[in-house]
Design a protein around this motif. Structure first.
Motif, mmCIF file in Angstrom:
data_model
loop_
_atom_site.group_PDB
_atom_site.id
_atom_site.type_symbol
_atom_site.label_atom_id
_atom_site.label_comp_id
_atom_site.label_asym_id
_atom_site.label_seq_id
_atom_site.Cartn_x
_atom_site.Cartn_y
_atom_site.Cartn_z
ATOM 1 N N ARG A 170 0.831 -1.209 0.000
ATOM 2 C CA ARG A 170 0.000 0.000 0.000
ATOM 3 C C ARG A 170 0.867 1.261 0.000
ATOM 4 N NH1 ARG A 170 -4.084 1.380 4.840
ATOM 5 N NH2 ARG A 170 -2.166 2.128 5.768
ATOM 6 N N ALA A 171 1.928 1.262 0.818
ATOM 7 C CA ALA A 171 2.819 2.422 0.876
ATOM 8 C C ALA A 171 3.484 2.663 -0.479
ATOM 9 C CB ALA A 171 3.874 2.227 1.967
ATOM 10 N N ILE A 172 3.899 1.597 -1.142
ATOM 11 C CA ILE A 172 4.525 1.731 -2.471
ATOM 12 C C ILE A 172 3.529 2.329 -3.457
ATOM 13 C CG2 ILE A 172 5.445 0.439 -4.445
ATOM 14 C CD1 ILE A 172 6.667 -1.519 -2.333
ATOM 15 N N ARG A 173 2.295 1.810 -3.449
ATOM 16 C CA ARG A 173 1.246 2.344 -4.339
ATOM 17 C C ARG A 173 1.005 3.827 -4.074
ATOM 18 N NH1 ARG A 173 -1.664 -2.188 -3.147
ATOM 19 N NH2 ARG A 173 -3.020 -1.011 -1.746
ATOM 20 N N GLU A 174 0.901 4.175 -2.785
ATOM 21 C CA GLU A 174 0.598 5.569 -2.425
ATOM 22 C C GLU A 174 1.749 6.503 -2.788
ATOM 23 O OE1 GLU A 174 -0.507 5.433 1.696
ATOM 24 O OE2 GLU A 174 -2.541 4.726 1.252
ATOM 25 N N LEU A 175 2.985 6.059 -2.598
ATOM 26 C CA LEU A 175 4.130 6.907 -2.974
ATOM 27 C C LEU A 175 4.223 7.066 -4.492
ATOM 28 C CD1 LEU A 175 7.048 5.976 -0.526
ATOM 29 C CD2 LEU A 175 5.864 8.171 -0.722
ATOM 30 N N ASN A 176 3.916 6.003 -5.227
ATOM 31 C CA ASN A 176 3.908 6.096 -6.701
ATOM 32 C C ASN A 176 2.849 7.089 -7.168
ATOM 33 O OD1 ASN A 176 6.027 4.319 -7.083
ATOM 34 N ND2 ASN A 176 4.713 2.534 -7.347
ATOM 35 N N ALA A 177 1.664 7.035 -6.564
ATOM 36 C CA ALA A 177 0.590 7.975 -6.920
ATOM 37 C C ALA A 177 0.992 9.402 -6.533
ATOM 38 C CB ALA A 177 -0.709 7.581 -6.222
ATOM 39 N N GLN A 221 8.429 2.550 3.951
ATOM 40 C CA GLN A 221 7.969 2.511 5.344
ATOM 41 C C GLN A 221 9.153 2.690 6.294
ATOM 42 O OE1 GLN A 221 5.710 -1.290 5.319
ATOM 43 N NE2 GLN A 221 3.950 -0.011 5.782
ATOM 44 N N ALA A 222 9.990 3.651 5.982
ATOM 45 C CA ALA A 222 11.226 3.869 6.742
ATOM 46 C C ALA A 222 10.939 4.308 8.171
ATOM 47 C CB ALA A 222 12.076 4.923 6.038
ATOM 48 N N ASP A 223 11.796 3.850 9.086
ATOM 49 C CA ASP A 223 11.713 4.335 10.464
ATOM 50 C C ASP A 223 12.204 5.779 10.556
ATOM 51 O OD1 ASP A 223 10.775 1.950 11.592
ATOM 52 O OD2 ASP A 223 12.798 1.136 11.809
ATOM 53 N N ILE A 224 13.145 6.128 9.667
ATOM 54 C CA ILE A 224 13.798 7.441 9.711
ATOM 55 C C ILE A 224 13.523 8.189 8.412
ATOM 56 C CG2 ILE A 224 16.022 8.642 9.879
ATOM 57 C CD1 ILE A 224 17.105 6.000 11.212
ATOM 58 N N LYS A 226 9.215 6.814 12.415
ATOM 59 C CA LYS A 226 9.279 6.944 13.877
ATOM 60 C C LYS A 226 10.009 8.228 14.264
ATOM 61 C CE LYS A 226 9.066 2.028 15.089
ATOM 62 N NZ LYS A 226 8.856 1.414 13.786
ATOM 63 N N ILE A 227 10.866 8.722 13.348
ATOM 64 C CA ILE A 227 11.604 9.957 13.617
ATOM 65 C C ILE A 227 11.820 10.715 12.311
ATOM 66 C CG2 ILE A 227 13.922 8.926 13.387
ATOM 67 C CD1 ILE A 227 14.763 10.733 15.799
ATOM 68 N N ASP A 253 21.008 1.024 9.445
ATOM 69 C CA ASP A 253 20.685 0.366 8.186
ATOM 70 C C ASP A 253 20.131 1.394 7.198
ATOM 71 O OD1 ASP A 253 19.797 -1.208 6.108
ATOM 72 O OD2 ASP A 253 18.449 -2.437 7.323
ATOM 73 N N PRO A 254 20.809 1.623 6.061
ATOM 74 C CA PRO A 254 20.297 2.598 5.070
ATOM 75 C C PRO A 254 18.910 2.241 4.545
ATOM 76 C CG PRO A 254 22.540 1.912 4.514
ATOM 77 C CD PRO A 254 22.073 1.026 5.625
ATOM 78 N N LEU A 255 18.531 0.960 4.644
ATOM 79 C CA LEU A 255 17.209 0.542 4.183
ATOM 80 C C LEU A 255 16.102 0.984 5.134
ATOM 81 C CD1 LEU A 255 17.988 -3.051 2.870
ATOM 82 C CD2 LEU A 255 17.730 -0.952 1.549
ATOM 83 N N ALA A 256 16.497 1.542 6.272
ATOM 84 C CA ALA A 256 15.504 2.047 7.233
ATOM 85 C C ALA A 256 15.307 3.553 7.079
ATOM 86 C CB ALA A 256 15.951 1.729 8.658
ATOM 87 N N VAL A 257 15.843 4.100 5.981
ATOM 88 C CA VAL A 257 15.865 5.559 5.805
ATOM 89 C C VAL A 257 15.149 5.961 4.515
ATOM 90 C CG1 VAL A 257 17.373 7.575 5.538
ATOM 91 C CG2 VAL A 257 18.038 5.718 7.080
ATOM 92 N N TYR A 258 14.440 7.093 4.586
ATOM 93 C CA TYR A 258 13.805 7.714 3.419
ATOM 94 C C TYR A 258 14.206 9.184 3.442
ATOM 95 C CZ TYR A 258 9.984 9.251 0.299
ATOM 96 O OH TYR A 258 9.247 9.795 -0.725
#
Length: 201
Positions: free
Chosen positions: A15-22, A48-51, A125-126, A87-92
């Motif tokens: 859902r998050a991927i769909r919403e970000l694409n839109a 869905q990054a924590d950071i 989360k932050i 973890d860079p995968l926890a970042v957006y």
């Protein structure tokens, strides 16, 4: 048969991927900013990054690639994350002003306010707020139950009941000058302790 935790997480991620694409499509077709033929500079990272890292506007490399935190800024950020064992995968990473205009003040205020929608989709989360200009935008977003964040480098603050905030100097301003690098690092390394203390669930 009830869904497993993994299946539920997978559905939320989809859902998050769909919403970000839109969200990206709406930005690309937005007529409100005077950007001419240039495309907006989009956020990048885990949906869905924590950071979430937020800075005010793009540098040239980011405009050329159409991606936030591309180039020297992104490289410096990756080194900082690695040093903190995050973890860079926890970042957006994203920008307040996604429109590559000559002067960020020319960006349409309603367009800048779309950052609230982006934060709602990612649900971090932050939020790491980089610099005074980004701080001003964050404080004007009218996020639900938000408290005003102060320009207190390296101090964890509560942005909303579910999102913390960490104010740091703008990373773009810390790339070439040693004292500015130290000032940025002094504030940013607090994120490492925050990450270390994050519950594993």
């Amino acid at each position: 048969m009830p869904a497993t935790d993994d299946e539920i997480r997978e559905k939320y991620l989809e859902r998050a991927i769909r919403e970000l694409n839109a969200f990206a499509r709406r930005l690309q077709s937005c007529p409100d900013c005077p950007r001419g033929q240039l495309m907006p500079v989009l956020g990048s990272g885990h949906p869905q990054a924590d950071i979430v890292m937020v800075k005010h506007c793009a540098r040239l490399a980011e405009v050329e690639e159409g991606v936030a935190f591309y180039g020297r800024t992104g490289n410096a950020l990756m080194k900082s994350l690695k040093r903190l064992a995050i973890d860079p995968l926890a970042v957006y990473g994203t920008l307040c002003v996604k429109c590559p205009v000559a002067d960020p003040a020319m960006a349409d205020p309603a367009c800048v306010a779309r950052l609230a929608e982006e934060l709602a989709i990612v649900s971090p989360k932050i939020v790491v707020v980089m610099g005074a200009d980004a701080l001003a935008v964050i404080n004007e977003l009218e996020l639900p139950l938000a408290q005003e964040i102060t320009a207190s480098p390296g101090e964890l603050q509560q942005l909303t009941p579910t999102i913390e905030a960490l104010y740091v100097p703008n990373i773009d301003d810390s790339l070439d000058e040693e004292a500015a690098k130290r000032e940025f690092w002094s504030a940013f390394r607090v994120l490492g302790q925050w990450w270390e203390d994050l519950p594993p669930y």
